[in-house]
Design a protein around this motif. Structure first.
Motif, PDB file in Angstrom:
ATOM      1  N   SER A 147       0.803  -1.202   0.066  1.00 14.91           N
ATOM      2  CA  SER A 147      -0.106  -0.025  -0.011  1.00 14.91           C
ATOM      3  C   SER A 147       0.724   1.280   0.090  1.00 14.91           C
ATOM      4  N   LEU A 148       2.018   1.088   0.365  1.00 20.69           N
ATOM      5  CA  LEU A 148       2.800   2.325   0.356  1.00 20.69           C
ATOM      6  C   LEU A 148       3.667   2.646  -0.938  1.00 20.69           C
ATOM      7  N   LEU A 149       3.520   1.523  -1.672  1.00 17.53           N
ATOM      8  CA  LEU A 149       4.051   1.724  -2.901  1.00 17.53           C
ATOM      9  C   LEU A 149       3.260   2.547  -3.959  1.00 17.53           C
ATOM     10  N   PRO A 150       3.900   3.575  -4.496  1.00 18.27           N
ATOM     11  CA  PRO A 150       3.233   4.330  -5.806  1.00 18.27           C
ATOM     12  C   PRO A 150       3.287   3.429  -6.727  1.00 18.27           C
ATOM     13  N   TYR A 151       2.168   2.672  -7.099  1.00 21.66           N
ATOM     14  CA  TYR A 151       2.101   1.954  -8.134  1.00 21.66           C
ATOM     15  C   TYR A 151       1.893   2.883  -9.593  1.00 21.66           C
ATOM     16  N   SER A 152       2.607   3.615  -9.652  1.00 16.95           N
ATOM     17  CA  SER A 152       2.449   4.286 -10.829  1.00 16.95           C
ATOM     18  C   SER A 152       3.540   3.719 -12.113  1.00 16.95           C
ATOM     19  N   ASN A 153       3.345   3.998 -13.311  1.00 16.66           N
ATOM     20  CA  ASN A 153       4.434   3.662 -13.987  1.00 16.66           C
ATOM     21  C   ASN A 153       6.148   4.077 -13.871  1.00 16.66           C
ATOM     22  N   GLU A 154       5.920   5.039 -13.283  1.00 14.87           N
ATOM     23  CA  GLU A 154       7.241   5.699 -12.674  1.00 14.87           C
ATOM     24  C   GLU A 154       7.869   4.519 -11.982  1.00 14.87           C
TER      25      GLU A 154
ATOM     26  N   PRO B 117       8.069  -8.284   4.212  1.00  9.32           N
ATOM     27  CA  PRO B 117       7.810  -7.672   2.870  1.00  9.32           C
ATOM     28  C   PRO B 117       7.400  -8.770   1.785  1.00  9.32           C
ATOM     29  N   LEU B 118       6.261  -8.368   1.222  1.00 13.12           N
ATOM     30  CA  LEU B 118       5.923  -9.593   0.048  1.00 13.12           C
ATOM     31  C   LEU B 118       7.003  -9.533  -1.112  1.00 13.12           C
ATOM     32  N   ASN B 119       7.040 -10.701  -1.450  1.00 15.61           N
ATOM     33  CA  ASN B 119       7.823 -11.066  -2.709  1.00 15.61           C
ATOM     34  C   ASN B 119       7.121 -10.873  -4.080  1.00 15.61           C
ATOM     35  N   ALA B 120       7.630 -11.148  -5.105  1.00 16.19           N
ATOM     36  CA  ALA B 120       6.850 -10.738  -6.443  1.00 16.19           C
ATOM     37  C   ALA B 120       5.651 -11.709  -6.377  1.00 16.19           C
ATOM     38  N   PHE B 121       5.895 -12.713  -5.989  1.00 19.23           N
ATOM     39  CA  PHE B 121       4.801 -13.773  -6.371  1.00 19.23           C
ATOM     40  C   PHE B 121       3.649 -13.467  -5.264  1.00 19.23           C
ATOM     41  N   MET B 122       3.945 -13.222  -4.366  1.00 21.17           N
ATOM     42  CA  MET B 122       2.887 -12.876  -3.231  1.00 21.17           C
ATOM     43  C   MET B 122       2.059 -11.650  -3.821  1.00 21.17           C
ATOM     44  N   LEU B 123       2.933 -10.736  -4.222  1.00 22.05           N
ATOM     45  CA  LEU B 123       1.935  -9.388  -4.838  1.00 22.05           C
ATOM     46  C   LEU B 123       1.331  -9.893  -5.964  1.00 22.05           C
ATOM     47  N   TYR B 124       1.653 -10.668  -6.592  1.00 24.41           N
ATOM     48  CA  TYR B 124       0.955 -11.177  -7.999  1.00 24.41           C
ATOM     49  C   TYR B 124      -0.269 -12.141  -7.291  1.00 24.41           C
ATOM     50  N   MET B 125       0.067 -12.766  -6.415  1.00 22.56           N
ATOM     51  CA  MET B 125      -0.958 -13.557  -5.787  1.00 22.56           C
ATOM     52  C   MET B 125      -2.293 -12.906  -5.173  1.00 22.56           C
ATOM     53  N   LYS B 126      -1.725 -11.892  -4.371  1.00 23.64           N
ATOM     54  CA  LYS B 126      -2.759 -10.626  -3.984  1.00 23.64           C
ATOM     55  C   LYS B 126      -3.601 -10.121  -4.968  1.00 23.64           C
ATOM     56  N   GLU B 127      -2.971 -10.104  -6.021  1.00 22.13           N
ATOM     57  CA  GLU B 127      -3.799  -9.055  -7.041  1.00 22.13           C
ATOM     58  C   GLU B 127      -4.725 -10.273  -7.890  1.00 22.13           C
ATOM     59  N   MET B 128      -4.205 -11.329  -8.192  1.00 24.16           N
ATOM     60  CA  MET B 128      -4.752 -12.181  -8.996  1.00 24.16           C
ATOM     61  C   MET B 128      -5.787 -13.098  -8.228  1.00 24.16           C
TER      62      MET B 128
ATOM     63  N   LYS C 200       7.754  -6.684 -13.544  1.00 20.02           N
ATOM     64  CA  LYS C 200       7.078  -5.797 -12.819  1.00 20.02           C
ATOM     65  C   LYS C 200       6.774  -5.871 -11.421  1.00 20.02           C
ATOM     66  N   TYR C 201       6.527  -7.249 -11.485  1.00 17.84           N
ATOM     67  CA  TYR C 201       6.116  -7.492  -9.755  1.00 17.84           C
ATOM     68  C   TYR C 201       7.539  -7.547  -9.122  1.00 17.84           C
ATOM     69  N   TYR C 202       8.623  -8.226  -9.822  1.00 20.84           N
ATOM     70  CA  TYR C 202       9.700  -8.147  -9.090  1.00 20.84           C
ATOM     71  C   TYR C 202      10.080  -6.566  -8.676  1.00 20.84           C
ATOM     72  N   GLU C 203       9.912  -5.969  -9.529  1.00 21.86           N
ATOM     73  CA  GLU C 203      10.146  -4.421  -9.276  1.00 21.86           C
ATOM     74  C   GLU C 203       9.546  -4.000  -7.971  1.00 21.86           C
ATOM     75  N   LEU C 204       8.173  -4.370  -8.148  1.00 20.81           N
ATOM     76  CA  LEU C 204       7.308  -3.957  -6.975  1.00 20.81           C
ATOM     77  C   LEU C 204       7.607  -4.573  -5.572  1.00 20.81           C
ATOM     78  N   ALA C 205       8.418  -5.794  -5.697  1.00 23.10           N
ATOM     79  CA  ALA C 205       8.613  -6.393  -4.536  1.00 23.10           C
ATOM     80  C   ALA C 205       9.877  -5.950  -3.952  1.00 23.10           C
TER      81      ALA C 205
END
Length: 407
Positions: free
Chosen positions: A139-146, A283-294, A328-333
């Motif tokens: 939630s803290l991450l600015p999920y923008s293209n930036e 912190p969530l890893n890339a896959f966890m972020l992906y899971m949360k979304e999907m 992109k998920y790796y980057e988020l993670a």
DNA sequence: CACCCTTTGAAGACC
DNA sequence: GGTCTTCAAAGGGTG
């Protein structure tokens, strides 16, 4: 203390593993239909879930034989298959990366376009954008293209401000404490890479999508996640309330989290008396972020509720993602880890090794801790002859709806 | 009600 | 340094 792996070396997290993913997908894609005859029954069963999810793709072979036990050895398999299987499917997208030459882009044409990333029909499972489902750090991450810009403004800038990081966060934290334009509210829209609708209306589980999801649902998401409602118990030592600090209530934490838990310490009435140490989650890893979304989409599409089964599907989908999508998920993670490190510089994953057992640090005795360890070890030993796989197959057989298995 | 299941990835522990 | 273990999320299932 968690550290960035070699400054910059952390980018994209695990490229090697992603390569393996491609190998897996490649291998799965290329294996002849009858190749699985050698596999054990468990493999066959486990593959059914995948088939069920991929069978909606017209022309898709719906054969993905690679199973979890095999996923670890894809590099080896890759060597075996590479010559023969790299003939097609790369679409020219990753030609510069030899390891990706055979990547099966046609294997799973990403039927889960982001427009359905929010499932109105699912009121229980959250996607990453949902206010109750946003990971504390996500939630803290600015999920923008930036966020995915070629030169992400992470470490240098973030760290440059680290002197005051605990009080006045850098832009990464602004998504949490004061959202910049394109903050949390744009999380989903920013996932534009998923927005290529493929086989619209056709569920990955072979069913018509029972819902017509759209992002307007996300509009209702709190731009300011419950973090802003944090109570004292969720205070970061620095004084900054942070949702990654979870009341040490074990499983309860999720519910509390979903309800804006941090301001509701009374939820745990029974254990209220004992002063609780807040648990800072990993912190969530890339896959966890992906899971949360999907997750919500998979649930809606497959009418499944068992997380284990859903996770299996998500795991396969994860492998089916293109490198860019995964990146992109790796980057988020990666940003999550950085942010986490900034917020909790003294935190270590080790802190939760014991605390995680009960949700309360130190609550569980070392005997219990050892017990669990032993249990896992025994399980692994059993699985040497199929223990885990058998359990897996059994689970799937029971958990995956019959209609999915019959596809 | 605690734990299991299941997934991937990160990090710590261990040898 | 390589391998193993744990934990992140999720929620139905199980004992």
């Amino acid at each position: 203390m968690p550290q960035l792996s070699g400054g910059g070396g952390d980018d994209l997290g695990a490229n090697d593993e992603m390569i393996a993913f491609k190998d897996e997908g490649e291998q799965e894609e290329k294996i002849p239909e009858n190749a699985f005859t050698e596999r054990d029954l468990a493999d066959l069963k486990s593959s059914l879930v995948n088939e069920s999810e991929s069978s909606q793709s017209p022309g898709a072979p719906a054969v993905r034989r690679g199973q979890q036990g095999e996923q670890r050895s894809f590099a080896e398999k890759h060597r075996q298959h590479h010559d023969g299987v790299s003939k097609q499917q790369d679409g020219g997208m990753y030609k510069t990366a030899a390891a990706y030459q055979g990547y099966p882009f046609l294997m799973l044409p990403d039927p889960y376009h982001p427009n359905s990333s929010v499932s109105p029909s699912s009121n229980k499972v959250s996607v990453v954008q949902q206010s109750h489902g946003i990971h504390p750090l996500t939630s803290l991450l600015p999920y923008s293209n930036e966020h995915f810009s070629p030169s992400p403004p992470h470490l240098p800038t973030d760290m440059s401000q680290k002197t005051g990081v605990h009080r006045h966060q850098s832009q990464d934290l602004s998504g949490y404490y004061s959202l910049p334009p394109g903050g949390v509210g744009q999380i989903t829209p920013s996932m534009g890479w998923q927005s290529q609708p493929v086989y619209p209306g056709l569920s990955p589980c072979g069913f018509r999508q029972p819902y017509s999801s759209n992002l307007t649902g996300a509009a209702s998401y709190s731009r300011f996640p419950h973090s802003l409602m944090l109570g004292p118990s969720a205070m970061h030592p620095t004084g900054i309330p942070h949702p990654a600090i979870v009341p040490p209530t074990g499983k309860q934490e999720h519910d509390q989290y979903d309800r804006g838990m941090y301001m509701k310490p009374h939820v745990e009435s029974k254990r209220e008396k004992e002063p609780k140490k807040p648990v800072i989650k990993k912190p969530l890893n890339a896959f966890m972020l992906y899971m949360k979304e999907m997750r919500a989409k998979v649930i809606a599409e497959c009418t499944l509720k068992e997380s284990a089964a859903i996770n299996q599907i998500l795991g396969r989908r994860w492998h089916a993602l293109t490198r860019e999508e995964q990146a992109k998920y790796y980057e988020l993670a990666r940003k999550e880890r950085q942010l986490h490190m900034q917020l909790y510089p003294t935190w270590s994953a080790r802190d939760n090794y014991e605390a995680g057992l009960s949700g309360v640090a130190g609550e569980k005795s070392k005997a219990d801790w050892g017990k669990k360890k032993r249990r896992k070890r025994e399980k692994l030993q059993d699985s040497s002859t199929g223990g885990k796989r058998s359990a897996f197959a059994t689970f799937k057989e029971e958990a995956v709806p019959a209609q999915l298995l019959q596809i």
